[in-house]
Design an enzyme around this catalytic site. Structure first.
Site, PDB file in Angstrom:
ATOM      1  N   ASP A 172       0.852  -1.203   0.000  1.00  0.00           N
ATOM      2  CA  ASP A 172       0.000   0.000   0.000  1.00  0.00           C
ATOM      3  C   ASP A 172       0.881   1.245   0.000  1.00  0.00           C
ATOM      4  OD1 ASP A 172      -1.944   1.950   0.568  1.00  0.00           O
ATOM      5  OD2 ASP A 172      -2.076   1.402   2.681  1.00  0.00           O
ATOM      6  N   LYS A 196       0.315   3.802  -2.368  1.00  0.00           N
ATOM      7  CA  LYS A 196      -0.493   4.907  -2.936  1.00  0.00           C
ATOM      8  C   LYS A 196       0.353   5.752  -3.883  1.00  0.00           C
ATOM      9  CE  LYS A 196      -3.547   5.237   1.126  1.00  0.00           C
ATOM     10  NZ  LYS A 196      -2.883   4.309   2.067  1.00  0.00           N
ATOM     11  N   ASP A 219       2.543  10.057  -9.489  1.00  0.00           N
ATOM     12  CA  ASP A 219       3.647  10.827 -10.074  1.00  0.00           C
ATOM     13  C   ASP A 219       3.356  10.921 -11.571  1.00  0.00           C
ATOM     14  OD1 ASP A 219       6.300  11.889 -10.665  1.00  0.00           O
ATOM     15  OD2 ASP A 219       6.977  10.981  -8.786  1.00  0.00           O
ATOM     16  N   THR A 237     -10.153   8.647   3.469  1.00  0.00           N
ATOM     17  CA  THR A 237     -11.326   8.782   4.349  1.00  0.00           C
ATOM     18  C   THR A 237     -11.132   9.816   5.454  1.00  0.00           C
ATOM     19  OG1 THR A 237     -10.467   6.777   5.377  1.00  0.00           O
ATOM     20  CG2 THR A 237     -12.379   6.533   3.976  1.00  0.00           C
ATOM     21  N   ARG A 253      -5.243  -1.523  13.773  1.00  0.00           N
ATOM     22  CA  ARG A 253      -5.135  -1.498  15.231  1.00  0.00           C
ATOM     23  C   ARG A 253      -6.117  -2.395  15.966  1.00  0.00           C
ATOM     24  NH1 ARG A 253      -5.140   4.887  14.919  1.00  0.00           N
ATOM     25  NH2 ARG A 253      -6.397   4.226  13.140  1.00  0.00           N
TER      26      ARG A 253
HETATM   27  O1  C5P Z   1      -5.626   0.801  12.444  1.00  0.00           O
HETATM   28  P1  C5P Z   1      -6.640   0.954  11.366  1.00  0.00           P
HETATM   29  O2  C5P Z   1      -7.540  -0.256  11.189  1.00  0.00           O
HETATM   30  O3  C5P Z   1      -7.440   2.238  11.447  1.00  0.00           O
HETATM   31  O4  C5P Z   1      -5.747   1.021  10.039  1.00  0.00           O
HETATM   32  C1  C5P Z   1      -6.305   1.253   8.787  1.00  0.00           C
HETATM   33  C2  C5P Z   1      -5.259   1.083   7.736  1.00  0.00           C
HETATM   34  O5  C5P Z   1      -5.874   1.428   6.487  1.00  0.00           O
HETATM   35  C3  C5P Z   1      -4.033   1.956   7.872  1.00  0.00           C
HETATM   36  O6  C5P Z   1      -2.931   1.193   7.376  1.00  0.00           O
HETATM   37  C4  C5P Z   1      -4.298   3.146   6.955  1.00  0.00           C
HETATM   38  O7  C5P Z   1      -3.127   3.642   6.370  1.00  0.00           O
HETATM   39  C5  C5P Z   1      -5.174   2.503   5.877  1.00  0.00           C
HETATM   40  N1  C5P Z   1      -6.099   3.410   5.211  1.00  0.00           N
HETATM   41  C6  C5P Z   1      -7.105   4.094   5.878  1.00  0.00           C
HETATM   42  N2  C5P Z   1      -7.956   4.914   5.178  1.00  0.00           N
HETATM   43  C7  C5P Z   1      -7.826   5.069   3.857  1.00  0.00           C
HETATM   44  C8  C5P Z   1      -6.825   4.377   3.177  1.00  0.00           C
HETATM   45  C9  C5P Z   1      -5.962   3.547   3.898  1.00  0.00           C
HETATM   46  O8  C5P Z   1      -7.248   3.957   7.086  1.00  0.00           O
HETATM   47  N3  C5P Z   1      -8.690   5.816   3.195  1.00  0.00           N
END
Ligand code: C5P
Length: 242
Positions: free
Chosen positions: A64, A66, A69, A127, A218
């Site tokens: 991931d 993202k 460029d 988000t 988490r």
């Molecule tokens: O800890 P948690 O479940 O909130 O982690 C969500 C994961 O999803 C993180 O690695 C974060 O970078 C990723 N993510 C996100 N929202 C997005 C895109 C990716 O939370 N829109």
């Protein structure tokens, strides 16, 4: 999806710079989740060699990063990741049509190079952004309208799906069809803190909305017993009323 679905949709986000900790988590969760997600925190600390150590455990890995460029640089960046054999990669849709088409062309080279073609996923609007952020950037649609607009553009450019919030899954499936994948972060089992995620859903709710993959960090990695939490999530989606 249905309750006989053999695949586990959870991709656990190993958001840590500590390779040893990531390896330990990945090993202990391997039979309780569908794959691992490695983002910039892990990648910037451990590089491709660190990713390879996780890939070598045998689980599907979503890298991931993202990417965004000019088209040539993104295509080259993707080609450089192919030897790590990720099952999923992502780019920002806001990089535009030419960048997305160059990325698709690069990903389509995988099979001729002897690798399984990874899925190429587009990031719509992260988000953490809301309507006021869109206005400030000079984008006149609401965040939800913009997400649907970008998902359709990504599909037109040949991407396999998008990262989106659980609240956008149904509209994206309606606009792009059931086969267009939705990869959904912001997932919290009942009773788990939302942390900095604004609009959360439980794993079963997101699956019922049509999510193809759940990105969960988490809630699993900081649980008192990560394996038990991952197993509970698996059971909850496996037997969700789909
Ligand atoms: O800890 P948690 O479940 O909130 O982690 C969500 C994961 O999803 C993180 O690695 C974060 O970078 C990723 N993510 C996100 N929202 C997005 C895109 C990716 O939370 N829109």
């Amino acid at each position: 999806m249905n309750s006989n679905n053999p695949y586990n949709p959870t991709l656990v986000a190993l958001d840590t710079p500590d390779l040893g900790h990531a390896l330990k988590l990945a090993k202990s969760l391997a039979d309780k989740v569908g794959g691992m997600k490695l983002g910039m925190e892990f990648f910037n600390a451990n590089g491709p060699q660190g990713v390879k150590q996780i890939v070598d455990l045998g689980m599907p890995v979503f890298i991931d990063l993202k990417l965004s460029d000019i088209p040539n640089t993104v295509a080259a960046g993707i080609r450089a990741l192919l030897p790590l054999e990720p099952f999923m990669l992502n780019i920002h849709i806001l990089g535009g049509r030419q960048m997305m088409q160059a990325a698709v062309a690069a990903i389509n080279e995988a099979e001729t190079l002897g690798y399984t073609r990874p899925m190429l996923i587009g990031v719509t609007i992260v988000t953490s952004m809301e309507d006021a952020d869109m206005q400030e950037l000079g984008m006149n649609r609401t965040a939800s309208e913009q997400v649907i607009h970008l998902a359709k553009l990504a599909q037109d450019c040949g991407l396999d799906g998008v990262v989106c919030s659980s609240h956008e899954i149904a509209d994206i499936k309606a606009a792009c069809g059931a086969e267009f994948k939705t990869i959904v972060p912001g997932i919290r089992p009942k009773g788990v803190a939302a942390h900095d995620q604004k609009r959360v859903m439980t794993p079963a709710e997101a699956i019922n909305q049509g999510a193809d993959y759940l990105v969960i960090g988490r809630a699993i990695t900081q649980a008192e017993k990560p394996e038990t939490m991952a197993n509970d999530i698996w059971q909850s989606v496996r037997y969700a009323d789909l």
